[in-house]
Each structure stands twice: as structure tokens, then as C-alpha cells.
Design an enzyme around this catalytic site. Structure first.
Site, mmCIF file in Angstrom:
data_model
loop_
_atom_site.group_PDB
_atom_site.id
_atom_site.type_symbol
_atom_site.label_atom_id
_atom_site.label_comp_id
_atom_site.label_asym_id
_atom_site.label_seq_id
_atom_site.Cartn_x
_atom_site.Cartn_y
_atom_site.Cartn_z
ATOM 1 N N CYS A 55 49.659 -63.174 76.932
ATOM 2 C CA CYS A 55 49.007 -64.400 77.368
ATOM 3 C C CYS A 55 47.932 -64.092 78.401
ATOM 4 C CB CYS A 55 50.025 -65.382 77.956
ATOM 5 S SG CYS A 55 50.842 -64.749 79.444
ATOM 6 N N ASP B 132 5.762 -63.433 70.297
ATOM 7 C CA ASP B 132 4.615 -62.538 70.182
ATOM 8 C C ASP B 132 4.041 -62.746 68.777
ATOM 9 O OD1 ASP B 132 2.887 -60.252 70.713
ATOM 10 O OD2 ASP B 132 4.176 -59.192 69.290
#
Length: 800
Positions: free
Chosen positions: A82, A486
Site C-alpha cells: 500500500c 518552429d
């Protein structure tokens, strides 16, 4: 108070005794530091300080202008159940001197540790062992897979036997709604429940005892205490009533709870295995052997025996064993599992091939260019593993909750017990309600909520050619408001092609044939564009004679007695010609940012034959990418160093309104920083000059086929140069983050609702056990829905 610890810190950047003195003074100024010595020759600093002063020591070195490099080590952790276990392992590792940071992933059961300098893994393994867990260095792929399968096999057998023993115990409860009131004899209940409790439930006692020894708690402690209380109460009631009427016993509660929790853990293990399927699929692509060709002879060798520039034969249907270059043969390559490209890619001499891809119909001879960890496939696996091992920032909330979760639940169970007893309820009722509180509390779901979603999301993204660098990038990408592209190589192909032509004499095809003859054999990019156009139109290209290069102007030659030249405006003017009736057209094309080439015939009566305009073509899918981003309410921007005309043409074709043209590489980052003032910005590029802008953006996205520098600076790498992967990457980020929030919401809500219901007696232990098992399984299953995700195709629907 922390005991003084000796730290050996590697220092990068020292060049002289002055540097060593500066580092030493900076370390001495740290509160609690003593016995400081800096060795320039070994580039090491030794300092004694309390363990909690390590961050201050690192900050002092960086403040002095130097750096302390970190190395990364991975360990496989066993025994975690856990989120509380995760926190305990992390704290145990963090206490080891020389550990800079430790991140533990419950879903993959791995710990990633950042180390300062060299550290014996045995020290870390010992620290994990003292915390109550097991640790080992990572196994190879096959051994790890066999280990997981063997563990699942054992869990399956234990679960099956536990269910077989627990079912008769719950049968009377199932028959009651049908009016059948029947109870197994007490000794039969005892005989069935005892092996479930102490044999198949032994794992909970072992893990709980380790947690107690480490002065902490976990899910196993809650299950062990809760089921032991139910079992113990049943034994007590049976003993007390041995001579009288038999009361109701609770053997079924303890046995069925253990069986249900085992069922939940088994289903959870299977689901967690599926979350890492992307890594297993990629690792399965690596061939173990290859056919090496030496002096024409073929021999089968192990991949590890190959060296750079070795020749490898790849037969039809085989996987490429190495990254390399085709030397001989023609074929197609299926790169779907590597780049996400669904169509086979043609391969011929000079083309690059990627290890792991599948060869098509032809035999290929490949020269080896990369091996081992330097191959594209190895780098992909490393990036995916890094992303899956990293801890998302949102997980910090879970870590804080998990530290106090188990103690709070134990306190609530005690309050429930005392409260019911003081209110006058029978002690049996008080104990059962307290047991229910212990059983229903589930820190497992909290621990699995984030890592399972990240593993599933990054895994499915990798299968479609999207590599996400780490969990933090994944978490930030879902709130991107602007994408900066770009131009060259990103939205456009990056290679020139003929976009316009106009013939004054003859037609455009004849004009192209003459230009092709002049450019035949040339390696110039514009020459390639001309020859590619001739090939596309199936035009015959003749050989010119007396070919000569006109430096800075163009090329000339003689074809069938005609003195021809192809070049720029300077060549035109040197030949005594003017643009004439093509002047207006030339101005229009120049305004678009096109490169012009004039074809002329020289001689006694020179004349202009025609004009070509060269430009960069848009990539297929560029327009769809911008449209898909707009559909996600993300604005697109164009950032380029090209002229304004060229940028404007591309922007208008794609529907981009915000254009930044003629921007120097050094200024691209500044432009991105300015845009960040209005929101979260992603930058998309592919070149070295894009690297600063990629690093400056909130999210850097490097296009496939780009430079290593660009990919290093980016948070997301696209394995192929398809602009549509940009909106796809942001979409999978959004969906993954949504799954994380859903998982955390339901994990918290489950406990917020379930624990009060149990405390007020509205649940019994059996229902609580079922709910506990279901919570973990539901969290993992919800994350696994991400595996069905596919990028959208140009029509806007999910691609097949």
C-alpha cells in the site's frame, strides 16, 4: 537530533586551488558542518554534518558556482502492499548517507534512487531490509517476466484454496434470504477457517510484524488485526458456550475477508502487470542473435559480439538486430511498434534502419551504427522507464496522507470499539464494528491511483510514437494554452522543392527537362529538387557537356549545341539580361519568400527561357495539427528565423495568425519566455538552434528525426515527424491526468464514506472486505482504460 554523518560529495567544475578553497569555505558556512576538506585531484569534498543538512550542503556548492552530479540506481522492491509501504521504503532509503532522493513506485514495485557519487547497492538493500521489505538489483527482462508469472501462479493457487475453504462458511448467510436457517457445526467452522487464517493469511501476519518492528503501520497490519479479532472472538464464544446453546460465531467473517483481500491482491497484480505491457512489448523487440557477414561468409552470432561497422544480414520477416545503414538490397521496414508509423517504410542503400523493426520482402545488408544502450530502441525503453518510475507532483498529497493513514484508522477503530461498548451494545457487536473499520480502510487504492495511470498513459503514448520524459511533464502538459512551432523541419519538410515554374519558350515540362539536364550529378539541395520533380513527372534527363559551376551564381553547360545556364538574379544580370516580362511574377514569388532560379540560353542572342521558384513544402498533417489544437482551445504560434514572406505564406496556409519571423536562434528563447507570461507554453522544434527555446518553454516537444540536442532539451519526443502527434501528445496528457484525478477522488471518497458507515455499524466485515478488494481493483482498471486510446486521424476520429 540527527547524528553527524560523513558525506563524500563529487564536485564538478573545479579547475584550480582557488576553486577548491571556494567550495571549502562555502561548505564550512553551512550550519552543523565540520571537518570540511576538498581534494582538487579527486574532485571530492568530504564533510561531516547532520543527515538533514545534505540539501543545504548541495545548495552551498551550487551557490559557489559548482555542481554535485547525481547518479541513478534502480532496485526492485518486494513486500509492498500500500501507499504506507511506499513512504516507509522511501524514508529508509533517504536516510542512507549519499542518497540525494528516492522515489518508489508501488505499481512497478521499483525504487529509483539518486546518489551523490558511488555507493554500494548492498547498503541500500540493507536499509530496505531493515524497513521490513526485500530489495534486489533489477533482473533481466526474461528473469523478471518469469518471476512475475511464478508469483502470479502461487497467488492463484493460494486464492483458489482459500475460496474453496471460505465458501462453505458463507453458504448459510447466502441461504437465509430464501428462508433456510442452517449453521455449520462450530468444529467444522473452526476447521475451515483456521487454515485460511494462519496459512493463506500468513502473508498479512509477516508483513504486519515487519511494520510493527519498524514502528509503523500498513494495510497488512489492519487486515491482520481485524481478522484476528474476528477469529479470536469466535474461538472465545465457542469456548464459553461449550456446555450451553451455541451463539453466532464469526469464523466466516475472518475467513471470507482474507479470501476477498487475496482475490483483490491477485486481480491487482494482474492489472499492474498489464500497465507495464508497453515496456514488455518494447523489450520483446530486441533480437538476441544476428547473422554477421565477414568476407562474404555468414555466421550466427550473439548481439553482444557485434561491433560498430560490422555487416549484418537481415532476411525477409526478421527483426533488425542493430541500428544501422543499408549497404545492399531493397525492402520495406515495419516500424509500427517503435515510431507508431502504421505504413511500412521503404529502405534502400543509404537509408537508416532501426533495431527492433521488422524487415519486409527483401534481403538487406546493414552496416552497424549503434549497439547496446545507444540504439534507438534502448533509448526509447529508457525514456519510458524513466517516465513510469518518476513521481508526479500530485502524488505528494498522497504521500502526506499515507504517513498518518494507518495510525488514524487504528485510532478510529479503537474509538468505535469503546463507543459501542459504552453505549450499552454487547461487546461482540463493538468488536465486530471495530473489525469492520479496520477491514474497510484501504490505503492500497491511494498508493496505486497515480502510478498506474502514469504507467498506462506513458505506455500507450510510447506505442504511438510519443515518448514522455517524466511524470512532471505529463502533469504540466494537460494545461498547455499555447503551442509555438518552429517552421523548417517541424511544419515544413525542411527540403526545397519546386513550387512554381513559368516557361517563356516551350512549356513547363520542357523547361524542367532542360534544368534537369544541367543539374544532373549535382549534390546541391536545389539540384535535388529539380531532379526529384523530373522523376515525379517521368521526364527523361539528358547529359550536358562542358558543365561548369558558376561560383555564387549557378551552373552552366551545353546541351545539343545550346549554351544553357541556370542560376540566380546575379547570373541573369552578368549575362546582360533583365527579368523582362517575368519581373512582376518574380516580385510576387520573392514576396512569398521563395528562392528563384532563372533558366537562360546564352550565346550571340541571349534570352530568358523561364523561371523556377523553390520553397519548402508543408508536412502532411500540419494543417490538421493546428485545427486539432484549436479544437482543444490551444492557440498556435509560428516562430522562425526565415524571412517574413516565407513565414506569412506558411502561417496563412495553416491558419496561424501569430507569427514571429526573422528571429535569431539566441532570441527564440526570449520570445518563448515572453509568451509564458500569458499561460503555459509548449515549444515544438527539431534543430540545435531550437534547443534553448525548448528548454525555456514549460513543455519542450522535439520532432522525430531531429537532433539529439533538441531531444535532450525536450520533455516530450515524437518518434516521427508528423505534426499531428503534437495535439495527440497533449491529449494523452490530459486524459492521463484526468485518470489520476478520478482515481484519487474515488480512493479518498471510498474511505471517507466507507469508514463512517463501518463505524456506525451499517456494514459487516464481509461486505467491508469485498469493498476493500474492489477499491484497489477499480482504481487499476480505471487506469487501464487508457490503453484503448489512439491518436486522431485527419478526419478527427480515433485512428485504427
Amino acid at each position: 537530533m540527527f547524528e553527524p554523518t560523513t558525506f563524500d560529495l563529487p564536485i564538478v567544475g573545479m579547475t584550480c586551488a582557488s576553486c577548491a578553497g571556494r567550495v571549502e569555505r562555502a561548505l564550512r558556512n553551512v550550519e552543523g558542518a565540520s571537518d570540511v576538506s576538498v581534494n582538487l585531484a579527486t574532485e571530492q569534498a568530504r564533510v561531516q554534518a547532520p543527515a538533514d543538512r545534505l540539501p543545504a550542503l548541495l545548495k552551498a556548492v551550487e551557490g559557489a558556482g559548482y555542481s554535485v552530479p547525481a547518479q541513478t540506481l534502480e532496485l526492485e522492491i518486494g513486500g509492498m502492499t500500500c501507499a504506507s509501504c511506499v513512504g516507509r521504503v522511501e524514508r529508509a532509503l533517504a536516510k542512507v548517507p549519499g542518497v540525494r532522493q528516492a522515489a518508489v513506485n508501488l505499481a512497478s514495485e521499483r525504487a529509483r534512487i539518486e546518489l551523490l557519487g558511488q555507493l554500494d547497492p548492498a547498503v541500500l538493500i540493507c536499509a530496505v531490509s531493515q524497513a521490513g521489505y526485500t530489495a534486489s538489483l533489477p533482473q533481466d527482462t526474461r528473469a523478471r517476466r518469469d518471476d512475475v508469472e511464478q508469483r502470479l501462479h502461487k497467488e492463484r493457487w493460494a486464492l483458489s484454496l482459500a475460496i474453496v475453504l471460505a465458501l462453505p462458511l458463507i453458504l448459510p448467510m447466502l441461504l437465509q434470504p430464501f428462508g433456510v436457517h442452517w449453521m455449520l457445526p462450530a468444529w467444522v467452522q473452526f476447521a475451515l477457517a483456521t487454515p485460511v487464517q494462519f496459512i493463506f493469511g500468513a502473508r498479512f501476519y509477516v508483513a504486519a510484524w515487519k511494520a510493527v518492528k519498524a514502528s509503523t503501520g500498513n494495510m497488512d497490519l489492519l487486515v491482520a488485526i481485524g481478522t484476528s479479532a474476528g477469529y479470536g472472538l469466535s474461538v472465545y464464544e465457542w469456548a464459553e458456550a461449550a456446555a450451553g446453546e451455541m451463539p453466532h460465531l464469526y469464523f466466516e467473517a475472518s475467513a471470507v475477508v482474507i479470501a476477498l483481500v487475496l482475490l483483490g491482491k491477485y486481480l491487482e497484480s494482474r492489472a499492474k502487470r498489464q500497465t507495464s505491457s508497453a515496456i514488455r512489448s518494447l523489450e520483446a523487440l530486441r533480437p538476441e542473435r544476428a547473422v554477421q557477414v565477414i568476407d562474404g561468409r555468414e555466421q550466427m552470432v550473439a548481439i553482444s559480439a557485434l561491433r560498430l561497422n560490422d555487416l549484418v544480414l537481415v532476411k525477409p520477416g526478421e527483426r533488425f538486430a542493430v541500428d544501422g545503414e543499408v549497404v545492399e538490397g531493397q525492402s520495406h521496414a515495419d516500424e509500427a511498434l517503435i515510431s507508431g508509423e502504421s505504413l511500412p517504410v521503404p529502405k534502400q542503400p543509404g537509408d537508416k534502419v532501426t533495431g527492433g523493426a521488422i524487415n519486409g520482402e527483401g534481403r538487406l545488408l546493414v552496416r552497424t551504427l549503434a549497439l547496446g544502450t545507444e540504439t534507438v530502441l534502448a533509448r526509447i525503453i529508457r525514456l519510458v522507464e524513466d517516465a513510469q518510475a518518476a513521481k508526479a507532483p500530485i502524488q505528494k498529497l498522497v504521500d502526506r496522507v499515507s504517513q498518518v493513514f494507518v495510525p488514524v484508522v487504528l485510532l478510529l477503530a479503537l474509538i468505535t470499539l469503546v463507543g459501542w461498548w459504552l453505549s450499552g451494545a454487547p461487546i461482540e457487536t463493538a468488536i465486530i464494528n471495530a473489525v469492520t473499520v479496520l477491514v474497510i480502510a484501504c490505503p492500497c487504492a491511494l498508493g496505486l491511483a497515480t502510478p498506474t495511470a502514469i504507467m498506462a498513459g506513458t505506455g500507450v503514448a510510447a506505442r504511438h510514437g510519443i515518448l514522455i520524459k517524466d511524470a512532471e511533464v505529463l502533469e504540466r502538459a494537460h494545461v498547455v494554452s499555447s503551442v509555438v512551432f518552429d517552421k523548417t523541419g517541424t511544419l515544413t519538410s525542411g527540403t526545397p522543392r519546386i513550387v512554381h515554374s513559368h516557361a517563356l519558350i516551350g512549356n513547363d515540362q520542357q523547361l524542367l527537362q532542360l534544368a534537369g539536364a544541367l543539374q544532373r550529378g549535382s549534390e546541391h539541395p536545389l539540384a535535388k529538387a529539380v531532379l526529384d520533380a523530373c522523376q515525379e513527372q517521368n521526364l527523361t534527363v539528358d547529359q550536358v557537356s562542358a558543365s561548369q559551376s558558376l561560383s555564387g551564381r549557378g551552373i552552366a553547360g551545353t546541351l545539343q549545341g545550346r549554351d544553357l545556364a541556370l542560376g540566380n538574379r546575379r547570373m541573369l544580370e552578368d549575362s546582360g539580361l533583365s527579368s523582362g516580362q517575368l519581373g512582376d511574377l518574380a516580385q510576387v514569388w520573392e514576396a512569398e519568400g521563395r528562392t528563384l532560379s532563372w533558366l537562360i540560353e546564352r550565346g550571340p542572342q541571349p534570352q530568358v527561357l523561364g523561371l523556377f521558384a523553390f520553397g519548402d513544402s508543408l508536412k502532411p498533417g500540419a494543417a490538421q495539427a493546428v485545427q486539432q489544437l484549436a479544437a482543444q482551445r490551444i492557440s498556435s504560434h509560428l516562430l522562425t528565423g526565415d524571412n517574413r514572406g516565407s513565414a506569412r505564406v506558411v502561417a496563412e496556409a495553416l491558419g496561424i495568425t501569430d507569427v514571429h519571423a526573422e528571429v535569431l536562434p539566441a532570441d527564440k528563447a526570449a520570445t518563448v519566455v515572453e509568451l509564458k507570461k500569458s499561460g503555459i507554453v509548449a515549444m515544438v522544434g527539431d534543430g540545435i538552434n531550437d534547443a534553448p527555446a525548448l528548454a525555456a518553454a514549460d513543455i519542450g516537444i522535439a520532432m522525430g528525426g531531429g537532433t539529439d540536442v533538441a531531444m535532450q532539451a525536450a520533455g516530450i519526443t515524437l518518434m516521427r515527424g508528423d505534426p499531428r502527434l503534437v495535439p495527440a501528445a497533449l491529449e494523452i496528457s490530459h486524459k492521463t491526468y484526468a485518470k489520476i484525478r478520478q482515481n484519487l477522488f474515488w480512493a479518498f471518497v471510498y474511505n471517507l464514506i466507507g469508514i463512517p458507515l463501518a463505524a456506525f455499524g451499517l456494514l459487516n466485515p464481509v461486505l467491508a472486505g469485498a469493498a476493500m478488494a474492489l477499491s484497489s481493483v477499480s482504481v487499476v482498471s480505471n487506469a487501464l482504460w487508457l490503453k484503448t486510446w489512439k491518436p486522431k486521424d485527419p478526419t478527427g476520429v480515433n485512428a485504427a
